[in-house]
Design a protein around this motif. Structure first.
Motif, PDB file in Angstrom:
ATOM      1  N   SER A   1       0.831  -1.208   0.000  1.00 25.49           N
ATOM      2  CA  SER A   1       0.000   0.000   0.000  1.00 25.49           C
ATOM      3  C   SER A   1       0.865   1.257   0.000  1.00 25.49           C
ATOM      4  CB  SER A   1      -0.924   0.005   1.227  1.00 25.49           C
ATOM      5  OG  SER A   1      -1.816  -1.100   1.182  1.00 25.49           O
TER       6      SER A   1
ATOM      7  N   GLN B   1     -13.268   0.277  -1.658  1.00 26.35           N
ATOM      8  CA  GLN B   1     -14.241  -0.573  -2.347  1.00 26.35           C
ATOM      9  C   GLN B   1     -14.263  -1.998  -1.793  1.00 26.35           C
ATOM     10  OE1 GLN B   1     -13.661  -0.732  -6.622  1.00 26.35           O
ATOM     11  NE2 GLN B   1     -14.723  -2.688  -6.786  1.00 26.35           N
ATOM     12  N   ARG B   2     -13.077  -2.540  -1.491  1.00 33.31           N
ATOM     13  CA  ARG B   2     -12.997  -3.969  -1.183  1.00 33.31           C
ATOM     14  C   ARG B   2     -12.700  -4.287   0.276  1.00 33.31           C
ATOM     15  NH1 ARG B   2      -9.421  -6.671  -5.899  1.00 33.31           N
ATOM     16  NH2 ARG B   2      -9.813  -8.469  -4.551  1.00 33.31           N
TER      17      ARG B   2
ATOM     18  N   ILE C   1      -9.437   1.309  -4.251  1.00 35.19           N
ATOM     19  CA  ILE C   1      -9.631  -0.139  -4.103  1.00 35.19           C
ATOM     20  C   ILE C   1      -9.834  -0.508  -2.638  1.00 35.19           C
ATOM     21  CG2 ILE C   1      -8.387  -2.339  -4.199  1.00 35.19           C
ATOM     22  CD1 ILE C   1      -9.672  -1.610  -6.805  1.00 35.19           C
TER      23      ILE C   1
ATOM     24  N   CYS D   1      -4.034  -5.634  -5.392  1.00 35.92           N
ATOM     25  CA  CYS D   1      -5.172  -6.462  -5.792  1.00 35.92           C
ATOM     26  C   CYS D   1      -4.850  -7.940  -5.692  1.00 35.92           C
ATOM     27  CB  CYS D   1      -5.610  -6.102  -7.207  1.00 35.92           C
ATOM     28  SG  CYS D   1      -6.370  -4.472  -7.354  1.00 35.92           S
TER      29      CYS D   1
ATOM     30  N   GLN E   1      -6.638 -10.771  -3.352  1.00 37.29           N
ATOM     31  CA  GLN E   1      -7.190 -12.002  -3.921  1.00 37.29           C
ATOM     32  C   GLN E   1      -6.619 -13.236  -3.218  1.00 37.29           C
ATOM     33  OE1 GLN E   1      -6.420 -12.365  -8.102  1.00 37.29           O
ATOM     34  NE2 GLN E   1      -7.337 -14.406  -8.276  1.00 37.29           N
TER      35      GLN E   1
ATOM     36  N   ASP F   1      -5.506   5.453  -6.727  1.00 39.99           N
ATOM     37  CA  ASP F   1      -6.133   4.219  -7.185  1.00 39.99           C
ATOM     38  C   ASP F   1      -6.121   3.141  -6.110  1.00 39.99           C
ATOM     39  OD1 ASP F   1      -3.393   4.039  -7.299  1.00 39.99           O
ATOM     40  OD2 ASP F   1      -3.292   3.125  -9.287  1.00 39.99           O
ATOM     41  N   VAL F   2      -5.061   3.106  -5.301  1.00 34.88           N
ATOM     42  CA  VAL F   2      -5.008   2.137  -4.211  1.00 34.88           C
ATOM     43  C   VAL F   2      -6.041   2.482  -3.143  1.00 34.88           C
ATOM     44  CG1 VAL F   2      -3.575   1.198  -2.346  1.00 34.88           C
ATOM     45  CG2 VAL F   2      -2.597   1.530  -4.626  1.00 34.88           C
TER      46      VAL F   2
ATOM     47  N   LEU G   1      -0.886  -0.986  -7.799  1.00 36.65           N
ATOM     48  CA  LEU G   1      -2.257  -1.476  -7.725  1.00 36.65           C
ATOM     49  C   LEU G   1      -2.343  -2.976  -8.004  1.00 36.65           C
ATOM     50  CD1 LEU G   1      -5.212  -0.697  -7.305  1.00 36.65           C
ATOM     51  CD2 LEU G   1      -5.357  -0.233  -9.759  1.00 36.65           C
TER      52      LEU G   1
END
Length: 345
Positions: A134, A181-182, A178, A143, A147, A174-175, A139
């Motif tokens: 991070s 979002q996740r 995410i 991700c 996962q 962008d990080v 990115l």
């Protein structure tokens, strides 16, 4: 060997010149010297240099033919394997994971995990691989780690900083997107000093990140840290004019709001740190130039006490200009009769 200085040998390795090394001969005295050779400042061995370079053939020569030690650490406690991983030399490594996350190395990270790298390992500061990724801001790596281990984001450093704090501080938009979002971060999660990701973003001038945290995470623009300082005061302390303008003009934060038990304004913080341009920005946004803190100190007095002469001069000139403008306005606004009456007899 007596005619070949140690730095010459390191240069041969740095250049990948295995034939030059072989030309030294493989006698016991030469091999013994190569095994014990280290750079004075870094503690690097020849294997460290070859691993950092990513020269697989040279590594094989040093390890298989000369039997140099792969497990010797340098002065930073890094072994050759750490150096190869941190530089992204996939062909040379099988671990460790955390150093691979310090670079744009998603393929190396993937390889390490396939070979059983442990995702829950932490460094001396309590950071795991996800927090390091991070900070780096790649990115693809972030991700992939999510996962591979969906709960890996649920980590805190020894000072209770989350990966969201880290990504916001370093401006990785962008990080941050995410992570929002996740991951299940709560709005305005605080570290051990009471700092939120929103504060971290603005103290470094990352207005777009702060705006994202406002829009998607309902960050509180007036939240204060453990000492009572808001994002406005922290931005003034670090001289981030864009952050200050964002807070005051877009979010309507009071430019004269007070912080800590000393009742400091953003202007006090800027003067204390010597940020002349920030002082002018705050002035243009309506900061009270004569505001005093709990000890009766003005921003001008604080700048002078800290030896920030340009700041003190800027405040002097601004106050003088304001005084002159006010006097001129008053004199010209008065009718002649009142002006005459107001003049001393």
């Amino acid at each position: 060997m007596a005619t070949c200085r140690p730095e010459r040998i390191f240069r041969l390795v740095q250049d990948g010149d295995s034939s030059g090394l072989r030309a030294l001969g493989l006698g016991d005295d030469v091999t013994s010297t190569l095994r014990t050779l280290r750079r004075a400042r870094s503690g690097d061995t020849l294997v460290h240099v070859a691993a950092r370079k990513g020269d697989l053939d040279l590594l094989r020569y040093l390890l298989e033919e000369l039997s140099l030690d792969l497990e010797v650490p340098n002065r930073e406690y890094k072994r050759p394997l750490h150096e190869a991983a941190s530089m992204g030399h996939r062909q040379c490594v099988r671990t460790p994971l955390m150093l691979a996350c310090t670079r744009v190395n998603v393929e190396v990270v993937r390889e390490l995990i396939q070979w059983g790298a442990q995702l829950n390992l932490r460094n001396k500061d309590g950071w795991n691989a996800f927090q390091i990724a991070s900070r780096q801001g790649d990115l693809a790596t972030v991700c992939f780690l999510l996962q591979a281990s969906p709960d890996i984001w649920m980590t805190r450093s020894k000072v209770s900083r989350s990966p969201l704090h880290t990504a916001a501080l370093h401006g990785h938009l962008d990080v941050v997107a995410i992570l929002l979002q996740r991951c299940g971060y709560r709005p305005d999660e605080r570290d051990s000093c009471g700092v939120t990701p929103f504060m971290d973003a603005l103290k470094r001038g990352h207005v777009e990140v702060a705006r994202l945290l406002m829009d998607r995470h309902k960050a509180d623009e007036r939240a204060a840290d453990a000492l009572g300082a808001q994002a406005l005061h922290q931005a003034a302390m670090t001289g981030q004019d864009r952050s200050i303008e964002f807070l005051v003009t877009e979010l309507r934060v009071d430019v004269n709001s007070r912080a800590t038990s000393l009742n400091l304004t953003a202007l006090h913080y800027a003067a204390k740190e010597g940020h002349t341009k920030t002082i002018l920005t705050l002035r243009d946004l309506g900061a009270d130039l004569q505001a005093t803190d709990a000890k009766g100190r003005t921003a001008r007095g604080m700048a002078s006490a800290r030896g920030h002469a340009p700041c003190a001069q800027a405040l002097d000139q601004t106050c003088m200009h304001n005084h002159t403008s006010t006097t001129d306005f008053t004199a010209h606004a008065l009718p002649p009769k009142l002006l005459h009456q107001s003049s001393p007899s």
